[in-house]
Design a protein around this motif. Structure first.
Motif, PDB file in Angstrom:
ATOM      1  N   GLU A  32       0.838  -1.187   0.000  1.00  6.84           N
ATOM      2  CA  GLU A  32       0.000   0.000   0.000  1.00  6.84           C
ATOM      3  C   GLU A  32       0.880   1.246   0.000  1.00  6.84           C
ATOM      4  O   GLU A  32       1.985   1.246   0.547  1.00  6.84           O
ATOM      5  CB  GLU A  32      -0.908   0.007   1.229  1.00  6.84           C
ATOM      6  CG  GLU A  32      -2.049  -0.997   1.174  1.00  6.84           C
ATOM      7  CD  GLU A  32      -3.139  -0.568   0.207  1.00  6.84           C
ATOM      8  OE1 GLU A  32      -3.272   0.645  -0.052  1.00  6.84           O
ATOM      9  OE2 GLU A  32      -3.860  -1.448  -0.291  1.00  6.84           O
ATOM     10  N   GLN A  33       0.369   2.327  -0.594  1.00 11.26           N
ATOM     11  CA  GLN A  33       1.153   3.556  -0.675  1.00 11.26           C
ATOM     12  C   GLN A  33       1.478   4.116   0.702  1.00 11.26           C
ATOM     13  O   GLN A  33       2.554   4.668   0.915  1.00 11.26           O
ATOM     14  CB  GLN A  33       0.379   4.609  -1.477  1.00 11.26           C
ATOM     15  CG  GLN A  33       0.171   4.226  -2.926  1.00 11.26           C
ATOM     16  CD  GLN A  33       1.367   4.558  -3.782  1.00 11.26           C
ATOM     17  OE1 GLN A  33       2.497   4.520  -3.327  1.00 11.26           O
ATOM     18  NE2 GLN A  33       1.127   4.896  -5.018  1.00 11.26           N
ATOM     19  N   TYR A  61       2.028   0.498  -5.678  1.00 13.38           N
ATOM     20  CA  TYR A  61       1.097  -0.598  -5.946  1.00 13.38           C
ATOM     21  C   TYR A  61       1.591  -1.485  -7.090  1.00 13.38           C
ATOM     22  O   TYR A  61       1.040  -2.554  -7.322  1.00 13.38           O
ATOM     23  CB  TYR A  61      -0.278  -0.052  -6.340  1.00 13.38           C
ATOM     24  CG  TYR A  61      -0.996   0.694  -5.248  1.00 13.38           C
ATOM     25  CD1 TYR A  61      -1.309   0.076  -4.049  1.00 13.38           C
ATOM     26  CD2 TYR A  61      -1.388   2.016  -5.426  1.00 13.38           C
ATOM     27  CE1 TYR A  61      -1.985   0.751  -3.053  1.00 13.38           C
ATOM     28  CE2 TYR A  61      -2.070   2.698  -4.434  1.00 13.38           C
ATOM     29  CZ  TYR A  61      -2.370   2.063  -3.250  1.00 13.38           C
ATOM     30  OH  TYR A  61      -3.041   2.730  -2.273  1.00 13.38           O
ATOM     31  N   TRP A  62       2.552  -0.995  -7.863  1.00 11.48           N
ATOM     32  CA  TRP A  62       2.991  -1.755  -9.033  1.00 11.48           C
ATOM     33  C   TRP A  62       4.504  -1.637  -9.162  1.00 11.48           C
ATOM     34  O   TRP A  62       5.024  -0.605  -9.577  1.00 11.48           O
ATOM     35  CB  TRP A  62       2.317  -1.244 -10.304  1.00 11.48           C
ATOM     36  CG  TRP A  62       2.741  -2.011 -11.520  1.00 11.48           C
ATOM     37  CD1 TRP A  62       3.744  -1.678 -12.400  1.00 11.48           C
ATOM     38  CD2 TRP A  62       2.214  -3.253 -11.989  1.00 11.48           C
ATOM     39  NE1 TRP A  62       3.873  -2.626 -13.383  1.00 11.48           N
ATOM     40  CE2 TRP A  62       2.933  -3.616 -13.147  1.00 11.48           C
ATOM     41  CE3 TRP A  62       1.200  -4.098 -11.534  1.00 11.48           C
ATOM     42  CZ2 TRP A  62       2.671  -4.779 -13.859  1.00 11.48           C
ATOM     43  CZ3 TRP A  62       0.945  -5.252 -12.253  1.00 11.48           C
ATOM     44  CH2 TRP A  62       1.664  -5.577 -13.389  1.00 11.48           C
ATOM     45  N   ARG A 204      -9.039  -2.474 -10.721  1.00 17.97           N
ATOM     46  CA  ARG A 204      -7.841  -3.176 -10.285  1.00 17.97           C
ATOM     47  C   ARG A 204      -8.247  -4.577  -9.845  1.00 17.97           C
ATOM     48  O   ARG A 204      -9.189  -4.755  -9.092  1.00 17.97           O
ATOM     49  CB  ARG A 204      -7.195  -2.439  -9.102  1.00 17.97           C
ATOM     50  CG  ARG A 204      -5.885  -3.060  -8.655  1.00 17.97           C
ATOM     51  CD  ARG A 204      -5.372  -2.336  -7.425  1.00 17.97           C
ATOM     52  NE  ARG A 204      -5.236  -0.927  -7.662  1.00 17.97           N
ATOM     53  CZ  ARG A 204      -4.183  -0.364  -8.239  1.00 17.97           C
ATOM     54  NH1 ARG A 204      -3.191  -1.118  -8.640  1.00 17.97           N
ATOM     55  NH2 ARG A 204      -4.121   0.932  -8.409  1.00 17.97           N
ATOM     56  N   SER A 206      -7.556  -8.133  -7.876  1.00 15.77           N
ATOM     57  CA  SER A 206      -6.807  -8.646  -6.739  1.00 15.77           C
ATOM     58  C   SER A 206      -7.197 -10.093  -6.507  1.00 15.77           C
ATOM     59  O   SER A 206      -8.373 -10.433  -6.516  1.00 15.77           O
ATOM     60  CB  SER A 206      -7.104  -7.816  -5.487  1.00 15.77           C
ATOM     61  OG  SER A 206      -6.421  -8.336  -4.378  1.00 15.77           O
TER      62      SER A 206
END
Length: 208
Positions: A32-33, A61-62, A204, A206
């Motif tokens: 998470e950021q 996140y990537w 997104r 998950s």
């Protein structure tokens, strides 16, 4: 990998703090950021003290084990394990891929490509990793609304926007779901049953 004093390095996936990665270390770790992107700020300090939720300059996140050099070469690592891209040394770049010798996970390969121009280098890199499809025409026919709250709330925002005369081309909605989601004919995600076919969703995925 040897480096020059005037070299610039780009990549590492979706990085938000610095465009040029040179001079810093980037863990190959998805997270998470968090709150803030600087551990020396008071806001991030309080977030860490309260819940350990403070971000850092490399939080993303990537993340991707790929980088491109201003010396017109790229390096890509096919491993799916953790590691780090270390660009802190003056004379060389160091890459660590953390994989136990007896692990069943394939340690991966190092792929290096070179070219005489940056367009040619990009062509080689996207030939290896894949190229994004052309954006669909409907994307330019209105705004993309970024919303949360589920399908009912999303359709409520759609109705409100249309009542005000706003043209809506789609939604940006973050969803957490196990499995796959339906796609439109042009390869983008649709928002499901009971909704207008022209309204598509950027989402997104998950897997848990």
């Amino acid at each position: 990998m040897s480096t020059g004093s005037d070299e610039h390095v780009y990549g590492g996936g979706e990085q938000f703090s610095y465009f040029d990665l040179n001079g810093r270390n980037y863990p190959l770790w998805l997270q998470e950021q968090g709150v803030g992107r600087n551990k020396s700020t008071y806001t991030t300090f309080l977030a860490d003290q309260d819940s350990g939720s403070g971000g850092d300059y490399y939080s993303t996140y990537w993340v991707q084990p790929t980088f491109v050099s201003s010396r017109k070469y790229f390096a890509h690592f096919t491993s799916s394990t953790n590691g780090q891209l270390d660009f802190r040394n003056d004379g060389f770049h160091e890459v660590e891929i953390w994989n136990a010798p007896d692990s069943e996970i394939f340690p991966g390969q190092l792929v290096i490509g070179t070219a005489t121009t940056f367009p040619d280098l990009l062509t080689k890199l996207t030939g290896l990793l894949g190229r994004q499809p052309k954006l669909p025409d409907w994307l330019y026919n209105g705004v993309i609304l970024g919303v949360q709250g589920g399908t009912e709330a999303m359709l409520g925002y759609l109705e409100q926007a249309q009542n005000e005369g706003m043209k809506v081309a789609g939604f940006g909605s973050r969803t957490m779901q196990v499995g796959s989601q339906p796609r439109s004919a042009d390869g983008y995600f649709g928002i499901g049953n009971g909704t207008p076919s022209s309204i598509l969703i950027w989402t997104r995925r998950s897997f848990g």
